[in-house]
Design a protein around this motif. Structure first.
Motif, mmCIF file in Angstrom:
data_model
loop_
_atom_site.group_PDB
_atom_site.id
_atom_site.type_symbol
_atom_site.label_atom_id
_atom_site.label_comp_id
_atom_site.label_asym_id
_atom_site.label_seq_id
_atom_site.Cartn_x
_atom_site.Cartn_y
_atom_site.Cartn_z
ATOM 1 N N GLU A 76 0.808 -1.221 0.000
ATOM 2 C CA GLU A 76 0.000 0.000 0.000
ATOM 3 C C GLU A 76 0.839 1.268 0.000
ATOM 4 N N VAL A 77 2.059 1.200 0.521
ATOM 5 C CA VAL A 77 2.893 2.403 0.631
ATOM 6 C C VAL A 77 4.193 2.268 -0.162
ATOM 7 N N ARG A 78 4.300 1.217 -0.953
ATOM 8 C CA ARG A 78 5.558 0.925 -1.628
ATOM 9 C C ARG A 78 6.034 2.086 -2.505
ATOM 10 N N GLY A 79 5.119 2.693 -3.232
ATOM 11 C CA GLY A 79 5.495 3.794 -4.120
ATOM 12 C C GLY A 79 6.123 4.951 -3.350
ATOM 13 N N ASP A 80 5.517 5.310 -2.220
ATOM 14 C CA ASP A 80 6.046 6.398 -1.398
ATOM 15 C C ASP A 80 7.408 6.027 -0.803
ATOM 16 N N VAL A 81 7.534 4.780 -0.344
ATOM 17 C CA VAL A 81 8.807 4.336 0.242
ATOM 18 C C VAL A 81 9.919 4.366 -0.806
ATOM 19 N N LEU A 82 9.609 3.923 -2.016
ATOM 20 C CA LEU A 82 10.603 3.944 -3.093
ATOM 21 C C LEU A 82 11.023 5.375 -3.427
ATOM 22 N N ARG A 83 10.058 6.290 -3.474
ATOM 23 C CA ARG A 83 10.393 7.696 -3.729
ATOM 24 C C ARG A 83 11.278 8.257 -2.621
ATOM 25 N N LEU A 84 10.959 7.884 -1.375
ATOM 26 C CA LEU A 84 11.751 8.342 -0.231
ATOM 27 C C LEU A 84 13.189 7.849 -0.350
ATOM 28 N N LEU A 85 13.356 6.574 -0.664
ATOM 29 C CA LEU A 85 14.695 6.000 -0.789
ATOM 30 C C LEU A 85 15.481 6.669 -1.917
ATOM 31 N N GLU A 86 14.814 6.934 -3.020
ATOM 32 C CA GLU A 86 15.479 7.566 -4.161
ATOM 33 C C GLU A 86 15.937 8.990 -3.822
ATOM 34 N N ARG A 87 15.092 9.721 -3.114
ATOM 35 C CA ARG A 87 15.463 11.099 -2.753
ATOM 36 C C ARG A 87 16.576 11.123 -1.712
ATOM 37 N N LEU A 88 16.565 10.152 -0.815
ATOM 38 C CA LEU A 88 17.644 10.062 0.166
ATOM 39 C C LEU A 88 18.955 9.679 -0.523
ATOM 40 N N GLU A 89 18.879 8.787 -1.497
ATOM 41 C CA GLU A 89 20.071 8.428 -2.261
ATOM 42 C C GLU A 89 20.599 9.631 -3.028
ATOM 43 N N ASN A 90 19.684 10.482 -3.487
ATOM 44 C CA ASN A 90 20.087 11.704 -4.176
ATOM 45 C C ASN A 90 20.874 12.626 -3.239
ATOM 46 N N VAL A 91 20.497 12.660 -1.961
ATOM 47 C CA VAL A 91 21.243 13.459 -0.983
ATOM 48 C C VAL A 91 22.669 12.943 -0.857
ATOM 49 N N VAL A 92 22.819 11.616 -0.822
ATOM 50 C CA VAL A 92 24.162 11.026 -0.762
ATOM 51 C C VAL A 92 24.965 11.427 -1.994
ATOM 52 N N ASP A 93 24.325 11.397 -3.158
ATOM 53 C CA ASP A 93 24.996 11.804 -4.397
ATOM 54 C C ASP A 93 25.453 13.261 -4.325
ATOM 55 N N ILE A 94 24.599 14.116 -3.773
ATOM 56 C CA ILE A 94 24.957 15.541 -3.641
ATOM 57 C C ILE A 94 26.139 15.708 -2.691
ATOM 58 N N LEU A 95 26.096 15.014 -1.558
ATOM 59 C CA LEU A 95 27.190 15.087 -0.591
ATOM 60 C C LEU A 95 28.503 14.653 -1.234
ATOM 61 N N ALA A 96 28.470 13.526 -1.936
ATOM 62 C CA ALA A 96 29.683 12.999 -2.564
ATOM 63 C C ALA A 96 30.167 13.925 -3.679
ATOM 64 N N ARG A 97 29.257 14.329 -4.546
ATOM 65 C CA ARG A 97 29.632 15.187 -5.672
ATOM 66 C C ARG A 97 30.222 16.504 -5.198
ATOM 67 N N ASN A 98 29.602 17.098 -4.183
ATOM 68 C CA ASN A 98 30.077 18.389 -3.699
ATOM 69 C C ASN A 98 31.438 18.285 -3.016
ATOM 70 N N LEU A 99 31.666 17.207 -2.274
ATOM 71 C CA LEU A 99 32.972 17.056 -1.629
ATOM 72 C C LEU A 99 34.063 16.841 -2.670
ATOM 73 N N PHE A 100 33.764 16.037 -3.686
ATOM 74 C CA PHE A 100 34.760 15.795 -4.731
ATOM 75 C C PHE A 100 35.015 17.040 -5.574
ATOM 76 N N GLN A 101 34.029 17.950 -5.634
ATOM 77 C CA GLN A 101 34.244 19.200 -6.369
ATOM 78 C C GLN A 101 35.340 20.043 -5.725
#
Length: 215
Positions: A76-101
């Motif tokens: 019933e909530v799978r779609g929302d959970v998947l979106r949450l995980l994807e957005r949290l993974e995006n935060v990790v990408d931002i953290l990594a990308r910005n530090l490497f910059q």
């Protein structure tokens, strides 16, 4: 019975994913500070740690997503959970990308701005840190979500104020800097500020998810 067991195991994996993001935030803060104070060896260690954590978080997210589909969990909530995980993974990408910059572009940051950048980093990451307990609460104590989400919005607003202050200082007060250096400083200010904006979007999603839990 098996579904309940699989669901509990998946929630444990999600907790591990959240903890990995927490660790990524700590590495980012340490990395920015080490760059500002020319601690080259420690900064390089931060980069290596960040690369490993980014890989780990990505693998965890994919594993969790696979389990959600394979075992038909949280339908019933799978779609929302998947979106949450994807957005949290995006935060990790931002953290990594910005530090490497920092390592790639080697921005010149005047010593007198060190405290400003450290404070901006602390405040922006606080908005991201506020996401983790709010997201954990969704799976265990949903009634506590609203209070935890409020902190995210507060630190996002504070980050905006600090970023504006730095940019104003750079362009209005630091006459000895070249225009290209000023643009570079603004660019890296925006990098760090971007974290709080990403956190705000996740907070918006969690707010909607909290409302759905009540119906």
């Amino acid at each position: 019975m098996f579904n309940l067991k699989n669901t509990n195991k998946t929630i444990q994996d999600i907790d591990t994913f959240f903890d990995t993001i927490d660790e990524t935030i700590l590495v980012f803060k340490s990395g920015v500070k080490n760059y500002l104070y020319n601690n080259t060896e420690q900064f390089n260690d931060n980069l290596q740690s960040m690369a490993k954590l980014e890989k780990t978080s990505n693998e965890l997210r994919r594993s969790i997503e696979s389990k959600l589909y394979t075992h038909s969990l949280m339908a019933e909530v799978r779609g929302d959970v998947l979106r949450l995980l994807e957005r949290l993974e995006n935060v990790v990408d931002i953290l990594a990308r910005n530090l490497f910059q920092f390592e790639v572009e080697i921005p010149f940051i005047p010593v007198e701005l060190n405290n400003d950048f450290i404070k901006l980093t602390e405040t922006s990451t606080l908005s991201v840190e506020g996401i983790i307990p709010a997201a954990k609460a969704y799976f265990r104590t949903p009634d506590l979500m609203t209070d935890k989400i409020h902190r995210v919005y507060f630190y996002e607003q504070e980050t905006n104020k600090l970023a504006q202050s730095i940019k104003r200082k750079v362009f209005h007060e630091m006459d000895k800097l070249k225009l290209s250096e000023k643009f570079h400083l603004r660019y890296f200010t925006l990098h760090i500020e971007e974290l709080s904006h990403a956190a705000e979007k996740i907070a918006d999603l969690l707010s909607v998810m909290a409302i759905k839990r009540n119906f």
